[in-house]
Structure formats: structure tokens, C-alpha cells
Design a protein around this motif. Structure first.
Motif, PDB file in Angstrom:
ATOM      1  N   ARG A  15      -2.604  10.334   8.191  1.00  0.00           N
ATOM      2  CA  ARG A  15      -3.190   9.064   7.721  1.00  0.00           C
ATOM      3  C   ARG A  15      -2.266   7.880   8.018  1.00  0.00           C
ATOM      4  N   SER A  26      -2.750   4.482  10.923  1.00  0.00           N
ATOM      5  CA  SER A  26      -2.945   3.242  10.145  1.00  0.00           C
ATOM      6  C   SER A  26      -2.738   2.027  11.044  1.00  0.00           C
ATOM      7  N   ARG A  46      -9.968   2.062   6.709  1.00  0.00           N
ATOM      8  CA  ARG A  46      -8.858   2.896   6.262  1.00  0.00           C
ATOM      9  C   ARG A  46      -8.303   2.422   4.918  1.00  0.00           C
ATOM     10  N   LYS A  57      -5.387   1.629   2.230  1.00  0.00           N
ATOM     11  CA  LYS A  57      -4.039   1.101   2.445  1.00  0.00           C
ATOM     12  C   LYS A  57      -3.082   1.831   1.508  1.00  0.00           C
TER      13      LYS A  57
END
Length: 313
Positions: A54, A58, A64, A66
Motif C-alpha cells: 500500500r 501511494s 487511496r 492516506k
């Protein structure tokens, strides 16, 4: 007149004989031992693998979540989806890690034994490197579709199950093949092929550390070590390999990600460099090191002990 081998040529028989000698060195014990180590380490440390992926992808997309750090990411996933969320993608990860480690050790030991056939001298570091690279390339050809499904499952962010694109490993494999074909199952293959250098460097360093340490102890190069010594050798070789080759994992994860589209490896490199700079190629490295170092230690300790036990039987 054609110079190609005719019916009476010995070339095909030479190739056949070489393959027969190679396959005479394969040991199912190495496959079982490597598979065992890969499965155990994956079950213990999969949540950190999820965090690493992940962070690796990013790139600022709104879809996505945070995260401010490793622990916050794990807490966030736990609060939203519980233990099941932390183990998203664990099935293909177990299949992939088990198969990869099993096949890697299986082919690596066979290739290494084949190279050493009829020799009294030890293999050089370069020969260990080439043996490991060959084993890695063969293994990747067989396991890349599993890694694509793992990445896709790990990157399903929605807490609403009805919005999730894939229901599980089999569903992901079928849908990727149906909508993207063979090319979809082999996304990230090129950087993955480059990534065989990671395993090759790791195995080269691991073999050299073991050999030099046993020389220091005035023991045979293949002499058995204790678990702590195996852990030390595995950890040092893994840290060396990760520090050297980590950017390929970021590139590979981004190519396999279903939320963003790239035109290939060069496009990933160009856009990552333009938008995120050098640090973009090292995103997720800390959780990766935290995960892969103990994972590697567990895998190698399990492998060395299981393979030695099985071979002695």
C-alpha cells in the motif's frame, strides 16, 4: 549445404544428456523444505506485506487511503475491516511464497549441483550468483500470475464487500484472464525478471557468508550451523539484497495495480521520477525491511532444518 544438425548429429543428444544430468540432481526434499519455510513466514508476517504494497503504490490518487506510518496503516485497516482486512491477499501470498521458495530452492540446488558435478573445488561467488539468477527466472515464469492476484487483492480498499472487484484468488485469476488475457497475468514480469537479481545477490551473499564463516571455524563449507547463525547469515544477506534492488518492487507493484494505468516499465519510471523524485522508488522500503528480514530468517531456518532432516531420512 545447410549447416544445421542432421539426423546423425550428436547435438540433440548432448542437450538431452545435459538435461538428464541436471534433473538427476533435483531433490523433492528441497522443494518441500523451501515450501514449508515460505508458508510459515508468510502466515506470520503477511500484514506487513500488505502495508508495504500500500505504501509502494501511494502516488496521490484520491481512491487511496492516506497513511502517516506503518502502525497507523495497520490500525486503520484493523478498525475498518478487522483481522480479515490485515490478511487480504493472504491466499495467493501463501501459494506464491510457498511455491516460489519451494521452486527456488528446488531449482537452485539442482543447478548448483549440476555446475559442481565432477569438480573438487568450491563454486565461486559468480557461479552462485548465476545459479540463483537462473532458478529465479524459472520460478518467476511459473508464479507471476499468483503475484498479480495478490497485489490486486491487497489493493482493494473499499470496506463495502459489494464494491470489491475480486472475491478471492480464484475469482481474481479468472477475471484478470477474462478481461486482460495472458498479458494481464504477466503484468510486472519485466521488473520481476530484473528482480531475480535480488534473489541472486541474496543467495550469493548467503553462501559466501556461510562458507567464510565455516572456514573461520575450520569446518567444511557445508557444515551445519546453529539456528542463531543461520538467522544472522540470512538477515545480513537479505538486507544487502533489499538495499541494492528495492526500486524494482515499487515499479512491479505499480504495474500490477488496478487503480492506475501505465504504458510499461519506462512509463512507471518516468512518472514516478517526475512526480515523486528518487524517494518515490523507495516507498514502502521500511515496512518491507521490517517484514522481509524476519521472514527471510524464518524461511531459511525452517528450510535448512527441514531439508537436512528429510535428506538424512
Amino acid at each position: 549445404m545447410s549447416s544445421s544438425p542432421g539426423p546423425g548429429s550428436s547435438a540433440p543428444f548432448t542437450l538431452t544428456g545435459s538435461l538428464q544430468r541436471l534433473f538427476s540432481h533435483v531433490r523433492i526434499e528441497n522443494l518441500v523444505a523451501g515450501l514449508s519455510g515460505g508458508v510459515v513466514s508468510t502466515l506470520v508476517l503477511h500484514p506487513l506485506d500488505l502495508v508495504k504494497i500500500r505504501f509502494a503504490v501511494s502516488d496521490g490518487l484520491e481512491v487511496r487511503p492516506k497513511y502517516s506510518g506503518i502502525l497507523q496503516c495497520m490500525r486503520s485497516v484493523w478498525h475498518q475491516e478487522g483481522l480479515r482486512g490485515l490478511y487480504q491477499g493472504v491466499t495467493p501470498n501463501i501459494w506464491g511464497a510457498g511455491a516460489s521458495w519451494g521452486l527456488y530452492f528446488f531449482f537452485y540446488n539442482a543447478i548448483k549441483a549440476h555446475r559442481k558435478e565432477g569438480r573438487q573445488t568450491e563454486l565461486s561467488s559468480t557461479e552462485h550468483l548465476l545459479s540463483a539468477a537462473s532458478a529465479g527466472a524459472i520460478t518467476l515464469c511459473l508464479t507471476n500470475p499468483i503475484w498479480v492476484t495478490k497485489t490486486r487483492l491487497v489493493l482493494q480498499y473499499s470496506t463495502d464487500p459489494t464494491k470489491k472487484q475480486y472475491k478471492g484468488m480464484t475469482d481474481a485469476l479468472v477475471k484478470i484472464y477474462r478481461y486482460e488475457g495472458i498479458a494481464g497475468l504477466y503484468r510486472g514480469f519485466v521488473p520481476g525478471l530484473f528482480g531475480t537479481s535480488h534473489g541472486a545477490l541474496q543467495f550469493m551473499a548467503y553462501e559466501k557468508l556461510k562458507r567464510d564463516y565455516n572456514k573461520y571455524r575450520k569446518m567444511q563449507s557445508e557444515a551445519k550451523l546453529n539456528p542463531l547463525e543461520y538467522i544472522t547469515m540470512a538477515a545480513l544477506s537479505k538486507i544487502f539484497a533489499v538495499a541494492t534492488t528495492y526500486p524494482y518492487q515499487v515499479i512491479r507493484a505499480r504495474l500490477q495495480d488496478q487503480h492506475n494505468k501505465y504504458d510499461g516499465v519506462v512509463d512507471v519510471i518516468r512518472r514516478t521520477w517526475r512526480n515523486e523524485g528518487l524517494s518515490g522508488f523507495y516507498k514502502g522500503m521500511v515496512p518491507n525491511l521490517i517484514r522481509v528480514t524476519p521472514a527471510c530468517c524464518i524461511t531459511f531456518v525452517v528450510y535448512e532444518n527441514v531439508s537436512r532432516f528429510l535428506l538424512e531420512q
